[in-house]
Design a protein around this motif. Structure first.
Motif, PDB file in Angstrom:
ATOM      1  N   ILE A 259       0.839  -1.209   0.000  1.00 25.53           N
ATOM      2  CA  ILE A 259       0.000   0.000   0.000  1.00 25.53           C
ATOM      3  C   ILE A 259       0.870   1.252   0.000  1.00 25.53           C
ATOM      4  N   GLY A 260       1.932   1.217   0.820  1.00 29.44           N
ATOM      5  CA  GLY A 260       2.897   2.310   0.826  1.00 29.44           C
ATOM      6  C   GLY A 260       2.400   3.611   1.404  1.00 29.44           C
ATOM      7  N   ASP A 261       1.416   3.569   2.266  1.00 26.23           N
ATOM      8  CA  ASP A 261       0.864   4.776   2.891  1.00 26.23           C
ATOM      9  C   ASP A 261       0.791   4.533   4.388  1.00 26.23           C
ATOM     10  N   ALA A 262       1.830   4.909   5.110  1.00 23.58           N
ATOM     11  CA  ALA A 262       1.937   4.614   6.539  1.00 23.58           C
ATOM     12  C   ALA A 262       0.798   5.228   7.340  1.00 23.58           C
ATOM     13  N   ALA A 263       0.398   6.437   6.978  1.00 18.77           N
ATOM     14  CA  ALA A 263      -0.676   7.104   7.716  1.00 18.77           C
ATOM     15  C   ALA A 263      -1.993   6.349   7.538  1.00 18.77           C
ATOM     16  N   ALA A 264      -2.265   5.914   6.321  1.00 20.59           N
ATOM     17  CA  ALA A 264      -3.523   5.207   6.053  1.00 20.59           C
ATOM     18  C   ALA A 264      -3.567   3.869   6.776  1.00 20.59           C
ATOM     19  N   THR A 265      -2.458   3.112   6.723  1.00 18.88           N
ATOM     20  CA  THR A 265      -2.457   1.805   7.362  1.00 18.88           C
ATOM     21  C   THR A 265      -2.488   1.929   8.879  1.00 18.88           C
ATOM     22  N   ALA A 266      -1.837   2.957   9.415  1.00 14.51           N
ATOM     23  CA  ALA A 266      -1.890   3.195  10.865  1.00 14.51           C
ATOM     24  C   ALA A 266      -3.310   3.533  11.294  1.00 14.51           C
ATOM     25  N   SER A 267      -4.018   4.278  10.448  1.00 12.84           N
ATOM     26  CA  SER A 267      -5.408   4.631  10.734  1.00 12.84           C
ATOM     27  C   SER A 267      -6.290   3.393  10.762  1.00 12.84           C
ATOM     28  N   VAL A 268      -6.048   2.467   9.830  1.00 12.94           N
ATOM     29  CA  VAL A 268      -6.803   1.211   9.803  1.00 12.94           C
ATOM     30  C   VAL A 268      -6.560   0.430  11.080  1.00 12.94           C
ATOM     31  N   ARG A 269      -5.308   0.315  11.471  1.00 18.11           N
ATOM     32  CA  ARG A 269      -4.978  -0.433  12.692  1.00 18.11           C
ATOM     33  C   ARG A 269      -5.677   0.179  13.914  1.00 18.11           C
ATOM     34  N   GLU A 270      -5.653   1.506  14.005  1.00  9.84           N
ATOM     35  CA  GLU A 270      -6.264   2.186  15.151  1.00  9.84           C
ATOM     36  C   GLU A 270      -7.780   1.985  15.166  1.00  9.84           C
ATOM     37  N   ARG A 271      -8.401   2.136  13.999  1.00  6.42           N
ATOM     38  CA  ARG A 271      -9.857   1.988  13.921  1.00  6.42           C
ATOM     39  C   ARG A 271     -10.291   0.563  14.243  1.00  6.42           C
ATOM     40  N   VAL A 272      -9.588  -0.408  13.696  1.00  2.00           N
ATOM     41  CA  VAL A 272      -9.957  -1.802  13.907  1.00  2.00           C
ATOM     42  C   VAL A 272      -9.698  -2.228  15.342  1.00  2.00           C
ATOM     43  N   ALA A 273      -8.617  -1.749  15.943  1.00  2.00           N
ATOM     44  CA  ALA A 273      -8.336  -2.078  17.347  1.00  2.00           C
ATOM     45  C   ALA A 273      -9.476  -1.607  18.247  1.00  2.00           C
ATOM     46  N   ALA A 274      -9.988  -0.413  17.980  1.00  2.00           N
ATOM     47  CA  ALA A 274     -11.106   0.105  18.766  1.00  2.00           C
ATOM     48  C   ALA A 274     -12.364  -0.724  18.526  1.00  2.00           C
ATOM     49  N   GLU A 275     -12.591  -1.133  17.275  1.00  5.87           N
ATOM     50  CA  GLU A 275     -13.755  -1.955  16.929  1.00  5.87           C
ATOM     51  C   GLU A 275     -13.717  -3.293  17.663  1.00  5.87           C
ATOM     52  N   ILE A 276     -12.559  -3.928  17.678  1.00  8.20           N
ATOM     53  CA  ILE A 276     -12.445  -5.245  18.307  1.00  8.20           C
ATOM     54  C   ILE A 276     -12.521  -5.140  19.822  1.00  8.20           C
TER      55      ILE A 276
END
Length: 300
Positions: A259-276
């Protein structure tokens, strides 16, 4: 894939808090196999898998709250809290069960393929199983029947290098498990199981072939479980450095590099961690099944 990883980390926490009856078998490191394969299917294509099945069920779209509730034995679980970690099932998602008996679900997958052929639909039955299953009688019987009747079945070996505690070389006389397909006159292909795009493309090809009446395919996805066989296994039998080498090829890390977009992937990790985290809290708040439900949905 991040959702599966976060979910499994939560299961590990529950187990160590003594909130899970029995054992658990985590999917950490194998996420690309389930996600890639399911991405190549239609929502109505039937799927079956092993007891290491949390990742497959989540990839199929099942509710994490219901999955956690099932593992915890709570009301609101996928099977009403009666199946537990090794038997997650969600027929509403065309997921026909995680199965605790090694190889037992392969004949079921063949039956689902036969059902599609009999009804004249173009559904494809896909089944996931481990490398140890290729030495089980049901494996050979299932592949043989699927080939003889040219059934729309895709067989996916999740070769994570170990059958419980035994390395593949200690139990299987060949190094390329996909070669077993030759004995049943079906294609046998090997794929990098940590590359989600490669898995998707290989499964898509096999599914298209099956829908067109071309019959079954055997796919060997090379991957690695980053944890022990079960939560009670420290995996001390692994050679030094093996885990570190595979962690360098973590499927989530590989996808994030792509993907090559550190900000986007970090955002996914943060959002999913909160969801779980929210899903886990919701499941913990659910009651245990009522006594009146003890014998419902049970065949005796």
């Amino acid at each position: 894939m991040v959702r599966i990883r976060e979910f499994e980390n939560g299961v590990g926490t529950l187990f160590h808090r003594n909130l899970v009856r029995g054992s658990t078998h985590l999917y950490n490191g194998q996420e690309a196999v389930a996600v890639g394969a399911v991405a190549a299917l239609r929502p109505t294509d039937p799927v079956t898998c092993t007891y290491r099945g949390h990742g497959v069920v989540l990839a199929r779209g099942s509710d994490p709250v219901a999955c956690y509730a099932e593992i915890l034995g709570r009301s609101g679980g996928l099977c009403g809290g009666k199946g537990g970690s090794m038997h997650l099932t969600d027929v509403s998602r065309a997921h026909y069960g995680s199965h605790a008996i090694v190889g037992a679900h392969l004949p079921i997958a063949v039956g689902l393929g036969l059902g599609a052929q009999y009804r004249g639909t173009d559904e494809v039955s896909l089944t996931f199983f481990g490398d140890g299953t290729v030495n089980i009688g049901a494996f050979h019987e299932a592949l043989n029947l699927a080939a003889v009747w040219s059934l729309p079945v895709v067989f996916v070996i999740e070769n994570n290098l170990y059958g419980e505690y035994s390395p593949v070389a200690a139990t299987t006389p060949i190094t390329r498990l996909a070669d077993r397909a030759a004995g049943y006159a079906m294609p046998g292909v090997q794929v990098d199981g940590n590359d989600v795009h490669a898995v998707r493309d290989i499964v898509a090809t096999a599914a298209e072939r099956a829908r067109g009446g071309g019959g079954p395919t055997l796919i060997e996805a090379l991957t690695y479980r980053q944890v022990g066989h079960s939560r009670s296994d420290p995996a001390t039998y692994r050679p030094e450095g093996e885990l570190d080498a595979w962690l360098e090829r973590d499927p989530i890390t590989l996808l994030e590099r792509f993907i090559g977009d550190a900000a986007a992937t970090a955002s996914v990790r943060e959002r999913v961690a909160a969801e779980i985290t929210a899903a886990l809290d919701a499941a913990l708040a659910l009651p245990e099944p009522d006594e009146a439900e003890l014998l419902t949905d049970v065949i005796g």
